[in-house]
Every structure is written in structure tokens, then in C-alpha cells.
Design a protein around this motif. Structure first.
Motif, mmCIF file in Angstrom:
data_model
loop_
_atom_site.group_PDB
_atom_site.id
_atom_site.type_symbol
_atom_site.label_atom_id
_atom_site.label_comp_id
_atom_site.label_asym_id
_atom_site.label_seq_id
_atom_site.Cartn_x
_atom_site.Cartn_y
_atom_site.Cartn_z
ATOM 1 N N TRP A 1 0.836 -1.201 0.000
ATOM 2 C CA TRP A 1 0.000 0.000 0.000
ATOM 3 C C TRP A 1 0.872 1.253 0.000
ATOM 4 O O TRP A 1 0.591 2.209 -0.743
ATOM 5 N N HIS B 1 0.766 4.062 -2.942
ATOM 6 C CA HIS B 1 0.162 5.359 -2.666
ATOM 7 C C HIS B 1 1.119 6.424 -2.130
ATOM 8 O O HIS B 1 0.809 7.617 -2.225
ATOM 9 N N PRO C 1 -3.456 -4.121 -2.918
ATOM 10 C CA PRO C 1 -3.763 -4.009 -1.492
ATOM 11 C C PRO C 1 -5.075 -3.327 -1.139
ATOM 12 O O PRO C 1 -5.529 -3.427 0.009
ATOM 13 N N ASP C 2 -5.708 -2.625 -2.072
ATOM 14 C CA ASP C 2 -6.713 -1.636 -1.681
ATOM 15 C C ASP C 2 -7.958 -2.223 -1.029
ATOM 16 O O ASP C 2 -8.405 -1.754 0.025
ATOM 17 N N MET D 1 -7.120 -3.574 2.386
ATOM 18 C CA MET D 1 -6.941 -2.496 3.375
ATOM 19 C C MET D 1 -8.288 -1.922 3.803
ATOM 20 O O MET D 1 -8.494 -1.598 4.982
#
Length: 403
Positions: free
Chosen positions: A153, A157, A378-379, A382
Motif C-alpha cells: 500500500w 500510494h 492491497p486496496d 486495506m
């Protein structure tokens, strides 16, 4: 959305199955199996009382591939979630290939007769799973698991690269026992007493176990002594993020734990080689395990919090130079017990197992092959952490760690 077979009936399994039952739109039918069916039945009874969901139970030896294949086919499962012992990983992967279903675990393979855990045994299954059109997800616990997703992540990001990463695991819980482990005693002691290693400048740097100690002030927990250890995500992160110059893993231990573990090791009680006792062959660490408290029984006794996360340094995506971020979760033992009847160590492994399984069943992680968590998007994972009891936060630090 999918039928799921869970193998293993310890504390992690209890937490995972409770959370699966709370998401019955994803986990449409759950079968829980282990060598001791009565433990599965106990978990099923708890799940029914807390959620109203019925869990099917079965007895199976995870090392018996034909028996596991038969159970897979009888249950109609499309995913096997391995929450048994890491010695059993390869047999369960074999069963999934034969039965034609997907696979997920929380810890990498370790031979029963050697205290050595590495991913190469499971990575060797890559071509088999690809050819079969099946997905195998490795290490969907917290560490490994969430800690790897945290790193991915950050790379997606916040950071273009990760130059160095430290994984910090602090358990501030107190269960009132003279000596107890927070997960399977045999696995715990083998892991803790193994030679420490960290990745630096393209090579593994060894350190004697429990010798490199640093005090750190953990969010929600406070100052604790943490010790440099080897942990499996160091291998996968340094492999899949080749720009990493240094990767380390740290875990906190109290002085009493270190004293007990050292004495037990010194007198041979943590040995894994058979010895003769009164004409019977026994393995010391397995005998010790029968004497120590069952981690699944510690939930009602444990108070305090745990904090697990990553501190990563690398080049910022916005072009502003090098930055350092600390991304972590704080988990309360008593809140975990109130929700699912488990302490935070079981909860922080069981919930990510559920979320990883949900990614497979939802179709987010279905690329054929064998994958570590940092290789996957990962989104949604998460987002589900925030929604299902493991909220995370990320903060920019002033600079790289100095310990």
C-alpha cells in the motif's frame, strides 16, 4: 459467494471462522475440520451462539492427502484455508491441486524435523498452480500478511521505492501466567529461539537469538523492549521488492519470557530430536507443549493492547525526496475477546485470514499461481481491515529510524 473449508481448530481458526460467519454473504457455507473434531464442534457451538450461523464440522488428518481430497469434494469447497500447523502446508497444497480448489495459509512451510522456515518449498509449486488454473495465497495473517500488504500500500500510494523497512510487533497484553505463548507453543518457541537474521546490502546478516534489544515507544502500548528476529516476510519482501537495502523484523518480549525461554532451551526442553524416556521415545518440545497453557484458552485472561506495523523509508511519489512512514494497527485484547472470544494475537491473524479468503472468493485475487501478499493489489484488503476490526493509520515520521 463461496463454500470454504477451514483446516485447523486453534485460536486463530476460531477467530477466522467467527469473522467468516459474520460475512455470510461472502462465505456462504463453512466447513471446519481438524484431527480433533470435538474442538471444531466447540468452535461451531460458539459461532452459532454469537452469530446464528451453522458451521459444518468434520474430522480429518491434514497429512492424509486422500482424506483431505475426499473432504474437499464432499464439502463442495472452492477454497481451502489452512490454519493448521506449517508442517502441513505442502500436503494441503497437494490436496488442493488434486481436488482442483484454491489455497490460502497464514505461515510458510517448515519441516517438522528441522527448525527452518523458508518459502522455497512453496514457491516451487508456482508452475503446478498456474497449470491447474488455481490460486495459492501464502501468509495471509498479520505478520506475515498485513505487514506485507502495508508495504505494498505504501508503494502504491506514498513511495516509489522502499529503501529500508522495519516490521515492529509489540504485544502489550498480560495474561497473568508465569509463562505462556500467544500462539502454538511449539511453533512459537522454534521461531523465537532460532538464529536472528536480517537482510542488508544484498545478503543475510546473522545474529544470535535474543541478543539485539532496542526499547521503542509503541503507539497505544508504550515503551517495550523489542528484539531482532528472523521472520518469513523478510524473505518474500526482499525478493519481490529488490530495491530494499535493509529489512528487519522486531518483536517485543518481557524479561520473564526471555528468562523462561532461555532456561527451557538450556535444559533441552525445546529440542526437536527424539529422546528416550522410560522406554518411550518423546520429542521434548512436543511434551513441553502439553504442559504449557493452550493459547486458545487465554482470551478471557488477557488485558492490554497490541501494536503491529511497518516503518518504511523511500523516495516519495510526489517527487519531494526521501520520506519515512509508520503504518500500523492497534488492537485491544479485551475488545477482541468480547467480539469473537479470542485474544488479540489470534484475532490479528484470524481476521486477515478471513479477509484474504474473501479476496479470493470475491475474485480480486484469482490470478493462477502461488503469491505472497505483497504481490497482490492491497486496496480492497486495506478497506476490509478498517471495516472488520483492524483499523490502520499511517503517519509521516521526521526521518529514517535510528535504531
Amino acid at each position: 459467494m463461496g463454500k470454504t473449508l477451514v483446516i485447523g481448530a486453534g485460536g486463530v481458526s476460531s477467530a477466522a471462522v467467527h469473522k467468516m460467519a459474520m460475512n455470510s454473504d461472502i462465505f456462504t457455507e463453512i466447513t471446519l475440520a481438524s484431527r480433533r473434531k470435538f474442538k471444531c464442534d466447540d468452535i461451531a457451538t460458539e459461532v452459532k451462539s454469537r452469530t446464528g450461523v451453522d458451521i459444518r464440522t468434520a474430522e480429518v488428518d491434514a497429512m492424509d492427502v486422500p482424506a483431505v481430497v475426499a473432504l474437499i469434494r464432499e464439502s463442495g469447497a472452492e477454497l481451502l484455508v489452512n490454519l493448521a500447523l506449517p508442517y502441513q502446508d505442502l500436503k494441503l497444497m497437494d490436496a488442493c491441486l488434486e481436488a482442483g480448489i484454491n489455497y490460502l495459509d497464514t505461515a510458510n512451510y517448515e519441516p517438522e524435523d528441522e527448525a527452518k522456515f523458508e518459502y522455497h518449498w512453496q514457491w516451487a509449486y508456482q508452475d503446478k498452480f498456474k497449470a491447474a488454473g488455481l490460486t495459492a495465497i501464502l501468509g495471509s495473517g498479520f505478520d506475515p500478511g498485513v505487514t506485507s500488504v502495508f508495504a505494498t500500500w505504501l508503494k502504491k500510494h506514498k513511495l516509489d521505492t522502499i529503501r529500508q523497512i522495519d516490521i515492529l510487533d509489540a504485544n502489550g497484553g498480560d495474561n497473568g501466567q508465569a509463562f505462556a505463548t500467544n500462539f502454538n507453543p511449539e511453533i512459537n518457541l522454534r521461531e523465537v529461539l532460532a538464529e536472528a537474521r536480517h537482510w542488508e546490502n544484498g545478503a543475510w546478516q546473522p545474529t544470535p537469538a535474543m541478543t539485539h534489544k532496542v526499547e521503542y515507544d509503541f503507539p497505544g502500548v508504550g515503551p517495550k523492549n523489542m528484539y531482532l528476529m528472523y521472520h518469513e516476510e523478510l524473505e518474500s519482501l526482499s525478493t519481490h521488492f529488490p530495491e530494499i537495502e535493509r529489512a528487519r523484523f522486531w518483536m517485543t518480549f518481557g524479561d520473564a519470557y526471555i528468562m523462561h525461554a532461555t532456561v527451557l532451551q538450556n535444559i533441552g526442553m525445546t529440542g526437536i530430536e527424539p529422546v528416550m524416556h522410560d522406554g518411550h521415545e518423546i520429542i521434548p518440545i512436543k511434551f513441553l507443549t502439553t504442559l504449557l497453557p493452550d493459547p486458545s484458552d487465554l482470551g478471557a485472561l488477557t488485558k492490554g493492547k497490541a501494536c503491529i506495523g511497518d516503518i518504511a523509508t523511500g523516495q516519495a511519489k510526489d517527487g519531494s525526496g526521501e520520506k519515512t512512514y509508520y503504518i500500523y494497527n492497534i488492537c485491544d485484547h479485551e475488545e477482541c475477546y468480547a467480539e469473537v472470544g479470542s485474544q488479540a494475537v489470534s484475532y490479528t491473524t484470524g481476521v486477515p485470514a478471513m479477509i484474504g479468503a474473501a479476496q479470493v472468493l470475491k475474485g480480486n485475487w484469482r490470478e493462477p499461481g502461488v503469491w505472497n501478499m505483497e504481490q497482490l493489489d492491497p486496496d480492497n484488503f486495506m478497506d476490509m481491515l478498517n471495516d472488520h476490526g483492524l483499523p490502520w493509520q499511517v503517519h509521516e515520521l521526521d526521518g529514517p529510524v535510528e535504531f
